[in-house]
Design an enzyme around this catalytic site. Structure first.
Site, PDB file in Angstrom:
ATOM      1  N   CYS A 154       0.823  -1.211   0.000  1.00  0.00           N
ATOM      2  CA  CYS A 154       0.000   0.000   0.000  1.00  0.00           C
ATOM      3  C   CYS A 154       0.863   1.269   0.000  1.00  0.00           C
ATOM      4  O   CYS A 154       1.569   1.514  -0.962  1.00  0.00           O
ATOM      5  CB  CYS A 154      -1.001  -0.034   1.150  1.00  0.00           C
ATOM      6  SG  CYS A 154      -2.400   1.100   0.886  1.00  0.00           S
ATOM      7  N   HIS A 207      -4.265  -4.600   0.129  1.00  0.00           N
ATOM      8  CA  HIS A 207      -3.998  -5.190   1.441  1.00  0.00           C
ATOM      9  C   HIS A 207      -4.405  -6.656   1.478  1.00  0.00           C
ATOM     10  O   HIS A 207      -5.338  -7.047   2.190  1.00  0.00           O
ATOM     11  CB  HIS A 207      -4.755  -4.421   2.527  1.00  0.00           C
ATOM     12  CG  HIS A 207      -4.152  -3.106   2.894  1.00  0.00           C
ATOM     13  ND1 HIS A 207      -3.014  -2.996   3.663  1.00  0.00           N
ATOM     14  CD2 HIS A 207      -4.526  -1.847   2.569  1.00  0.00           C
ATOM     15  CE1 HIS A 207      -2.717  -1.715   3.826  1.00  0.00           C
ATOM     16  NE2 HIS A 207      -3.612  -0.997   3.173  1.00  0.00           N
ATOM     17  N   GLU A 264      -3.015  -8.857   3.004  1.00  0.00           N
ATOM     18  CA  GLU A 264      -2.777  -9.387   4.356  1.00  0.00           C
ATOM     19  C   GLU A 264      -3.943  -9.155   5.316  1.00  0.00           C
ATOM     20  O   GLU A 264      -3.966  -9.721   6.425  1.00  0.00           O
ATOM     21  CB  GLU A 264      -1.499  -8.764   4.937  1.00  0.00           C
ATOM     22  CG  GLU A 264      -1.640  -7.380   5.564  1.00  0.00           C
ATOM     23  CD  GLU A 264      -1.730  -6.243   4.548  1.00  0.00           C
ATOM     24  OE1 GLU A 264      -1.813  -5.074   4.976  1.00  0.00           O
ATOM     25  OE2 GLU A 264      -1.713  -6.514   3.331  1.00  0.00           O
TER      26      GLU A 264
END
Length: 302
Positions: A142, A235, A237
């Protein structure tokens, strides 16, 4: 194989409950194996949540991984205790004489600022320069991806008219690339950002490859042609509930924000959102560790 983390790190107990193989420092020191040394520069405000998200992914590979958490010396974090930072984090001054097999640089909620306005931008530039000679492969996430594109390749970000917020479909330009090996040709991933980078600028840059675009034609996975820098603009994750947490936080602040796209069942903020990107997240992290870190890093740094 396990991830090696500090004995008292709070994420450790949660990882063990999830049956992710975790090894503390004492046991790791008895292993006759060359582990991978991974440095994580955690710029996210809720550091313990990000630690857990990343450790969960790094612990799901056959490789033994030593983790070091890095903080910015020139910035005071407000959402984590000094005890946690003092006990589990170090600063660049401490690690800059070392070399690392891999590094992760997270996002940060500072997109509204020009890079030069960020109070730790000078330190960030020093770290980014240091990675050129001292880290085998860097995974930027990001804002960390935008910072890398700006510093290394001169590609600036620009403001979006409205926040890109939700779960979006993505396509692959080269499914044979090792980083995305095993990916479906279309897959989902979360985004939560106010800025973007130009796909055309990336395509025109001789040192970069654009591996994936979102359904909004926004760059998602970008890689340097020497495979040293990997930039992920979203994102992967994130947990299933992370976007919900961000949405509820902003609503409580009175911010004008839309419901995350394609996220809540029937767009009902009270419904439990499913995780529709987990398998591709694990693939990306395991491919990165295997092909870009383990198979590229020297056994002994010189």
């Amino acid at each position: 194989m396990p991830i090696n983390i500090p004995r008292e790190l709070p994420a450790g107990e949660i990882l063990k409950q999830e049956k992710i193989f975790v090894m503390d420092e004492d046991r790791a020191n008895t292993q006759d194996i060359r582990p991978l040394n991974i440095l994580i520069l955690n710029l996210m405000p809720e550091k313990e949540k990000t630690e857990l998200q990343l450790l969960r992914l790094l612990g799901n590979t056959p490789l033994q991984v030593n983790i070091t958490f890095l903080r910015m010396a020139t910035h005071q974090s407000r959402n984590v205790s000094e005890y946690h930072l003092d006990n589990f984090y170090t600063t660049f001054e401490t690690v800059k004489q070392s070399r690392y097999d891999g590094m992760i640089i997270t996002g940060a909620p500072i997109e509204h600022l020009e890079f030069e306005e960020v109070n730790y931008w000078g330190e960030m530039q020093e770290i980014l320069e240091w990675t050129k000679e001292n880290v085998t492969s860097v995974l930027h996430i990001c804002w960390g991806a935008q910072a890398a594109l700006y510093h290394h390749y001169g590609i600036d970000k620009f403001a979006l008219p409205k926040k890109s917020f939700g779960i979006f479909k993505h396509s692959l330009s080269d499914p044979k690339e090792e980083l995305v090996r095993g990916f479906d040709e279309e897959f989902l991933a979360p985004h939560s950002r106010h800025t973007n980078v130009s796909a055309e600028d990336i395509k025109k840059h001789p040192e970069l490859s654009l591996l994936s675009l979102s359904e909004e034609d926004a760059p998602f996975i970008i890689m340097s042609k020497d495979k040293k820098h990997i930039m992920i603009t979203g994102h992967l994750e994130y947990d299933a509930t992370t976007l919900a947490d961000e949405y509820n936080r902003d609503i409580k602040k009175g911010a004008k924000i839309d419901i995350p796209k394609n996220y809540f069942p029937n767009d009902d903020p009270n419904a439990q959102p499913p995780n529709t990107w987990r398998s591709h997240t694990h693939l990306l992290f395991s491919n990165w560790l295997n092909y870009y870190v383990y198979q590229q890093t020297p056994f002994v740094w010189k």
